[in-house]
Design a protein around this motif. Structure first.
Motif: not given
Length: 246
Positions: A8, A35, A38-40, A93-94, A102, A187, A191, A195
């Motif tokens: 992260v 995004h 990616s989650s946040e 994330a990522n 992103d 990406w 990645w 991650a």
């Protein structure tokens, strides 16, 4: 340099206190964006405000105060609203994907037609050997793109009322995918080195533990990081304090 657990990234965000054209927020507002991969999560450190979201399930407002955490999945448009002294720790994330593009801001459709057009309105002035760009000029450009994104965001909100959230978001999601698609090979490389590498290493550890083997314990270490010793840079939603993870 060891990356943060799970691949992260983190940054400390001081949300803009610039008044928004639509009058939302007692102090100000960030830029609505989405995004793609990616989650946040926002971990509130101080102040009050809200995260306004527009996702497939509809429109929502998530009140912010110290101790609150709000998580946001890819595809959910979000906007941070500042009601006073709002600072959050952003966990993304990522690591590296955000900096690699992103994020797509909610500009009106005409600005989302292709990468070059989007870049023209999204890019900020950069100083250098042949350019004398002041902080005030950068701030003005950030505020202008925020305001343009709020125009498109308002159009999306109006479309939600007419046709529902999923139908309203579909054209924007399709445009966002077209814009980021050329960046995906880069990406994948980032990645794979962050991650995925973390996840793959954990898989190896668990397989070893099943056999009673744990060589990774003999290679463990701890490291200390300090935030980058520079003025906070301009982000989409506020001024960012960051850490160099190598």
């Amino acid at each position: 340099m060891t990356s943060l657990p799970g691949g992260v990234s983190v940054s400390r965000l001081r949300v803009y206190d610039w008044p928004a054209p639509d009058g939302v927020g007692r102090a100000g507002s960030g830029t609505p964006h989405v995004h793609i991969a990616s989650s946040e999560a926002y971990v509130v450190l101080s102040g009050t405000g809200a995260v306004h979201t527009l996702g497939p399930e509809g429109v929502a407002e998530h009140a912010l105060r110290p101790g609150v955490v709000v998580t946001i999945d890819p595809g959910v448009v979000h906007r941070v609203v500042n009601d006073g002294d709002l600072e959050v720790l952003v966990v993304m994330a990522n690591a590296g994907l955000l900096e690699a593009g992103d994020a797509v801001m909610t500009f009106p459709p005409a600005a989302l037609t292709d990468v070059a057009t989007y870049r023209d309105v999204a890019s900020l002035p950069v100083g250098g050997a042949h350019a004398d760009v002041t902080d005030e000029q950068v701030a003005a450009a950030v505020r202008a793109r925020r305001d343009l994104a709020l125009v498109g965001y308002g159009q999306l909100r109006e479309a939600v009322e007419r046709v529902g959230a999923r139908a309203a978001l579909q054209p924007f999601h399709e445009a966002a995918v077209r814009l980021v698609r050329p960046s995906v090979p880069r990406w994948q490389d980032l990645w794979g080195r962050t991650a995925f590498a973390e996840t793959d290493a954990t898989a190896g550890v668990l397989e070893g533990l099943m056999r009673g083997s744990a060589p990774h314990l003999r290679a463990g270490r701890a490291e200390r990081l300090e935030s980058v010793p520079a003025p906070r840079r301009y982000g989409m939603c506020g001024r960012l304090e960051t850490w160099d993870l190598g």
